[in-house]
Scaffold this active site. Structure first.
Site, short mmCIF file in Angstrom:
data_model
loop_
_atom_site.label_atom_id
_atom_site.label_comp_id
_atom_site.label_asym_id
_atom_site.label_seq_id
_atom_site.Cartn_x
_atom_site.Cartn_y
_atom_site.Cartn_z
N SER A 38 -0.53 7.25 0.18
CA SER A 38 0.88 6.89 0.30
C SER A 38 1.64 6.95 -1.02
CB SER A 38 1.00 5.47 0.88
OG SER A 38 0.25 4.54 0.10
N GLY A 73 -2.18 6.00 3.82
CA GLY A 73 -3.38 5.38 4.34
C GLY A 73 -4.65 6.17 4.11
N ASN A 102 -6.89 3.13 -1.46
CA ASN A 102 -7.15 2.50 -0.15
C ASN A 102 -8.62 2.12 0.01
OD1 ASN A 102 -4.51 2.52 1.06
ND2 ASN A 102 -4.68 4.74 1.18
N ASP A 183 6.44 -4.77 -0.63
CA ASP A 183 5.02 -5.07 -0.43
C ASP A 183 4.27 -5.28 -1.74
OD1 ASP A 183 4.76 -2.51 -1.45
OD2 ASP A 183 4.10 -1.61 0.44
N HIS A 186 3.56 -0.43 -3.38
CA HIS A 186 4.10 0.92 -3.50
C HIS A 186 5.31 0.97 -4.43
CE1 HIS A 186 1.98 0.96 0.41
NE2 HIS A 186 1.64 2.18 0.02
#
Length: 209
Positions: A38, A73, A102, A183, A186
């Site tokens: 991402s 992801g 991830n 979040d 990112h």
């Protein structure tokens, strides 16, 4: 005599066609592929705002096209599974690998992540592509040992395979709340220029070698 003349013309046309098809692309355009998650897939923003899109604009002046093969992801296992088809399709001259974040966030074994990254590097090199590895970081809440093993995997791979490494890709923006999305994981659109600035010296060095 007429038949012989016709056969001669057919042979001339046939060999001429083969010669034309054997010529390389007159534009000489080369391809750089980004295999990431991402962070490179412009998560939470317009695709044209991401750092890979900004890189594409910069490389266009050097007759280099950019393929963004990043998926939000994505793990190292997923990237490795997709790589063979991507290499066959795009035949890149360079591959930038931005994966592992991830894996770390999910607590995957570092040895497994490292083996997947090694497979990605080896397949890319076997396809005659130079590789640039982007190092990722994870929060310290996974424990000192896991965090240390995770961060050490990237320079170890770069040394093992003799490839270029961007060691701290997110470090410069992760400490700035106004550069991150809600979040806290990112980078936002305003941080993409800075991400490119961090990676650009090593990218430039790689494509000039």
């Amino acid at each position: 005599m007429k038949l012989a003349h016709n056969v001669y013309l057919i042979l001339v046309l046939l060999f001429s066609s083969v010669a034309v098809n054997a010529e390389s692309d007159p534009s000489g355009k080369r391809t750089l592929m980004v295999l990431g998650d991402s962070i490179s897939a412009a998560y939470g923003m317009k695709p044209e705002e991401g750092w890979v899109a900004l890189l594409d604009k910069r490389l266009a002046t050097q007759n280099i096209s950019t393929v963004n093969a990043s998926i939000s992801g994505e793990t190292t296992a997923g990237g490795l599974a997709r790589l063979e088809a991507l290499l066959a399709k795009y035949q890149p001259d360079w591959v930038i690998v931005e994966l592992g974040g991830n894996d770390g966030l999910r607590g995957y074994p570092v040895n497994r992540m490292k083996a997947n990254l090694a497979g990605i590097i080896e397949q890319s090199q076997s396809a005659s592509a130079d590789v640039l590895l982007i190092g990722m970081q994870i929060p310290p809440n996974y424990g000192k040992r896991y965090t240390r093993m995770f961060s050490e995997a990237y320079p170890a791979l770069a040394e093992q395979y003799g490839i270029t490494l961007v060691p701290t890709f997110l470090e410069s923006v992760a400490v700035k709340p106004d550069a991150m999305q809600e979040d806290g994981i990112h980078p936002n659109a305003s941080a993409q220029d800075q991400l490119l600035a961090v990676a650009w010296p090593e990218i430039q060095r790689m494509i000039q070698e």
